[in-house]
Design a protein around this motif. Structure first.
Motif, short mmCIF file in Angstrom:
data_model
loop_
_atom_site.label_atom_id
_atom_site.label_comp_id
_atom_site.label_asym_id
_atom_site.label_seq_id
_atom_site.Cartn_x
_atom_site.Cartn_y
_atom_site.Cartn_z
N LEU A 86 4.60 14.27 -3.50
CA LEU A 86 4.38 12.89 -3.05
C LEU A 86 4.07 12.01 -4.26
O LEU A 86 3.16 12.30 -5.03
CB LEU A 86 3.21 12.85 -2.05
N LYS A 87 4.85 10.94 -4.38
CA LYS A 87 4.56 9.93 -5.43
C LYS A 87 4.18 8.65 -4.68
O LYS A 87 5.03 7.86 -4.30
CB LYS A 87 5.82 9.73 -6.29
N PRO A 88 2.87 8.47 -4.44
CA PRO A 88 2.44 7.30 -3.66
C PRO A 88 2.50 6.02 -4.48
O PRO A 88 2.72 6.06 -5.69
CB PRO A 88 0.98 7.62 -3.32
N SER A 89 2.25 4.90 -3.80
CA SER A 89 2.16 3.63 -4.53
C SER A 89 0.96 3.68 -5.48
O SER A 89 -0.12 4.11 -5.10
CB SER A 89 1.98 2.48 -3.55
N GLY A 132 14.35 0.20 3.05
CA GLY A 132 14.07 -0.97 2.22
C GLY A 132 13.41 -2.12 2.96
O GLY A 132 12.73 -1.92 3.97
N GLY A 133 13.65 -3.31 2.47
CA GLY A 133 12.97 -4.51 2.94
C GLY A 133 13.51 -5.03 4.27
O GLY A 133 14.36 -4.41 4.91
N ALA A 134 12.98 -6.18 4.68
CA ALA A 134 13.29 -6.66 6.03
C ALA A 134 13.14 -8.17 6.12
O ALA A 134 12.47 -8.80 5.29
CB ALA A 134 12.34 -6.00 7.03
N ILE A 149 9.43 -12.49 2.19
CA ILE A 149 8.25 -13.11 1.56
C ILE A 149 7.09 -12.11 1.50
O ILE A 149 6.34 -12.07 0.55
CB ILE A 149 7.84 -14.40 2.31
N PHE A 150 6.97 -11.29 2.50
CA PHE A 150 5.91 -10.27 2.58
C PHE A 150 4.53 -10.89 2.46
O PHE A 150 3.67 -10.43 1.70
CB PHE A 150 6.13 -9.17 1.52
N GLY A 151 4.33 -11.97 3.23
CA GLY A 151 3.04 -12.66 3.24
C GLY A 151 2.90 -13.37 4.58
O GLY A 151 3.80 -13.33 5.42
P1 NAD Z 1 8.21 -1.21 -4.17
O1 NAD Z 1 9.67 -1.07 -4.03
O2 NAD Z 1 7.67 -2.11 -5.23
O3 NAD Z 1 7.53 0.22 -4.46
C1 NAD Z 1 7.81 1.35 -3.66
C2 NAD Z 1 7.69 2.60 -4.51
O4 NAD Z 1 8.65 2.56 -5.56
C3 NAD Z 1 6.33 2.76 -5.17
O5 NAD Z 1 5.95 4.11 -5.11
C4 NAD Z 1 6.58 2.31 -6.61
O6 NAD Z 1 5.77 2.98 -7.54
C5 NAD Z 1 8.04 2.68 -6.82
N1 NAD Z 1 8.72 1.77 -7.77
C6 NAD Z 1 8.43 0.45 -7.97
N2 NAD Z 1 9.25 -0.06 -8.92
C7 NAD Z 1 10.07 0.95 -9.31
C8 NAD Z 1 11.15 1.03 -10.24
N3 NAD Z 1 11.54 -0.02 -10.96
N4 NAD Z 1 11.78 2.21 -10.37
C9 NAD Z 1 11.41 3.28 -9.64
N5 NAD Z 1 10.39 3.25 -8.75
C10 NAD Z 1 9.73 2.11 -8.57
O7 NAD Z 1 7.64 -1.63 -2.72
P2 NAD Z 1 6.16 -2.04 -2.33
O8 NAD Z 1 5.89 -3.40 -2.86
O9 NAD Z 1 5.21 -0.95 -2.64
O10 NAD Z 1 6.30 -2.09 -0.73
C11 NAD Z 1 6.74 -3.22 -0.04
C12 NAD Z 1 8.20 -3.10 0.33
O11 NAD Z 1 8.43 -1.93 1.11
C13 NAD Z 1 8.70 -4.25 1.21
O12 NAD Z 1 9.98 -4.63 0.78
C14 NAD Z 1 8.75 -3.64 2.60
O13 NAD Z 1 9.65 -4.28 3.49
C15 NAD Z 1 9.18 -2.26 2.29
N6 NAD Z 1 8.86 -1.33 3.37
C16 NAD Z 1 9.90 -0.84 4.12
C17 NAD Z 1 9.65 0.02 5.16
C18 NAD Z 1 10.79 0.58 5.98
O14 NAD Z 1 10.59 1.58 6.66
N7 NAD Z 1 11.96 -0.01 5.93
C19 NAD Z 1 8.34 0.39 5.45
C20 NAD Z 1 7.31 -0.12 4.67
C21 NAD Z 1 7.58 -0.97 3.62
#
Ligand code: NAD
Length: 499
Positions: free
Chosen positions: A172-175, A248-250, A385-387
């Motif tokens: 697992l590589k969490p945020s 991804g995003g939404a 926007i995510f806000g």
């Molecule tokens: P993010 O894409 O910034 O980060 C997600 C993961 O990717 C993190 O673990 C981060 O460390 C890694 N990451 C970030 N930049 C990277 C890079 N350049 N190269 C490789 N890995 C990288 O997303 P976030 O800000 O943590 O989360 C918000 C986003 O997630 C929103 O767009 C949201 O819509 C989306 N999201 C989608 C779902 C879904 O099921 N579709 C669920 C939750 C969140």
């Protein structure tokens, strides 16, 4: 300063890359910890150990693996308050919302207790004379999960539960923004009886993600996060021969028909638009009322509800509706998009730009915003926007409203509010979005169904959790067997057909 390392082979290990990221308390803006960012060498070493540990775990019978999940559920319930406190302090969401985050993950672990049933193969008796045919589902080996900040319990649980129950090892590589809860989950897995090395939590950023994508011992990757990163991981992971699913995003639209109960619709929009400060991939960010009269009445109902929202820290008591956003950068990005909406001609009918919370001036709080008369060429419409910002796009007809949701590049979730069954059925049939709510604003499927969007909201062909997750984390092997029975036909050089 608290330092968060990695969880490797059943214990906490300090990072040795020399690189760290700050972990904030979003309510105060203070740095409360720093988290190690793993190097490629650290990721590769932990993966090699996981691959070794997987052999025995994969051979453990599914019922025993399910018992670990059973015990894990008990421990999650036992530690619910502790987990929620840690989650809120790093993410900023309210305690009840943090508990929802944990609960929706826990329910997927409950689903995984059915592993012995879900992993049963198929069997055809006498597929040919004296020939039986059967298939079995075997673990893929080592799988990895890369997860976002916005659900630091739920999404790691959605990934690790099915992967482990299927007999895989899991990286697992969490945020890096809120890493504490994933580390606590790993501790609880160990307490539940998971053997050391089977679950490794490696904290990090792009370097460790790239190391995951390129590591030949990792057979599958599940990612959740923003669309650009989802596309990047999907492309590079697939070209490395891995199975990859990236969510991804939404930009979720909610259509409000003239016959809808507008009080219900307004309540739904406020909950789905502003809950968790809008930091949900299933948040409603676009309201599409049909007809100007519906739009005027809806806006009239929304304004007082939005102005009443209480924004505050998670420690602020039960009446806080939503907390801060996750970082100062996220706050700046949201406010920049709000300015662009004003500059591009949308009408800001609730203006949260000057929101200030006394005593928390350095926190990352964003007041609620409501836009009316948004058009599809505006940045606030096109971008996620995510806000806490809800945009209203007025449609003249149902077809026009449907078209907006259909034409948007994202397709995660959507909803319709109506009293008309025909319209609702038509909407569910025609819309090109993965998860649909009918008079339900956030239609997140339960654990035993699957979760996934369409279009630029998901890459890959299987969804998260539910039966799809057991398909994703296993591969099928099919055996054709005949036991010597005295049948002697002589050699056949033809492609054999079953008689
Ligand atoms: P993010 O894409 O910034 O980060 C997600 C993961 O990717 C993190 O673990 C981060 O460390 C890694 N990451 C970030 N930049 C990277 C890079 N350049 N190269 C490789 N890995 C990288 O997303 P976030 O800000 O943590 O989360 C918000 C986003 O997630 C929103 O767009 C949201 O819509 C989306 N999201 C989608 C779902 C879904 O099921 N579709 C669920 C939750 C969140």
């Amino acid at each position: 300063m608290k330092e968060i390392g990695h969880w490797i082979n059943g214990k906490h290990v300090k990072g040795n890359s020399g690189r760290f990221a700050d972990v904030f308390n979003p309510a105060t803006g203070e740095v409360q910890a720093r988290v190690a960012l793993a190097s490629k060498a650290e990721l590769d070493a932990a993966t090699a150990d996981a691959a070794k540990a997987q052999v025995k775990w994969g051979a453990t019978n599914p019922q025993r693996r399910a018992r670990v999940m059973m015990k894990f559920v008990d421990l999650l319930n036992r530690d619910m308050d502790k987990l929620a406190e840690a989650l809120s302090s790093e993410h900023g969401k309210t305690i009840p919302d943090a508990k929802g985050d944990i609960q929706r993950g826990l329910e997927v672990i409950e689903f995984c207790i059915a592993a012995p049933h879900l992993l049963k193969g198929e069997f055809t008796d006498s597929a040919g004379p004296g020939i039986d045919m059967y298939s079995m589902r075997q673990p893929i080996g080592v799988a990895a999960g890369i997860t976002p900040f916005n659900f630091p319990a739920m999404i790691p649980l959605w990934k690790m539960g099915p992967a482990l129950a299927c007999g895989n090892a899991f990286i697992l590589k969490p945020s890096e923004r809120d890493p504490s809860v994933p580390m606590m989950l790993a501790e609880l897995m160990k307490e539940a009886g998971l053997p050391d090395g089977v679950l490794q939590v490696i904290n990090g950023d792009k370097e460790s993600v790239d190391a995951i994508i390129d590591n030949p011992d990792i057979a599958g990757i599940g990612f959740v996060g923003s669309t650009p990163i989802a596309e990047y991981i999907y492309g590079r992971g697939c070209s490395n021969g891995k199975r990859v699913q990236c969510f991804g995003g939404a930009k979720n639209h909610m259509i409000i028909m003239p016959d809808a109960d507008l009080d219900q619709a307004a309540d739904a929009l406020v909950g789905a638009g502003y809950g968790a400060a809008g930091e949900r991939c299933m948040a409603i960010s676009v309201a599409v009322p049909v007809g100007d009269e519906t739009a005027d009445r809806l806006i009239e109902k929304l304004i007082p509800r939005i102005e009443k929202l209480k924004v505050g820290p998670y420690t602020g008591g039960n009446d806080v509706d939503y907390g801060p956003v996750v970082t100062a950068a996220a706050k700046a990005n949201i406010l920049k998009l709000v300015e662009s909406g004003v500059a591009q001609g949308a009408k800001l009918v609730v203006d949260g730009r000057n929101f200030n919370l006394q005593g928390y001036e350095d926190g990352f709080f964003v007041g609620p915003h409501l836009f009316d008369h948004v058009t599809t060429d505006m940045d606030i419409y096109r971008k996620e926007i995510f806000g806490p910002v809800l945009s209203t796009v007025r449609a003249k007809t149902y077809e026009e409203a449907l078209g907006y949701a259909m034409d948007h590049e994202y397709g995660n979730g959507t909803a319709i509010f109506t009293r008309d069954g025909d319209t609702a059925r038509d909407f569910a049939n025609r819309i090109n979005v993965g998860m649909i709510g009918i008079n339900v604003p956030i239609p997140v499927p339960l654990a035993y169904h699957t979760f996934g969007g369409w279009k630029k909201s998901a890459f890959g062909d299987l969804n998260q959790h539910g039966p799809d997750s057991f398909r994703f984390y296993t591969r099928t092997k099919t055996i054709t067997s005949r036991w010597p029975s005295g049948i002697k036909e002589g050699a056949s050089l033809n492609f054999k057909q079953m008689d």
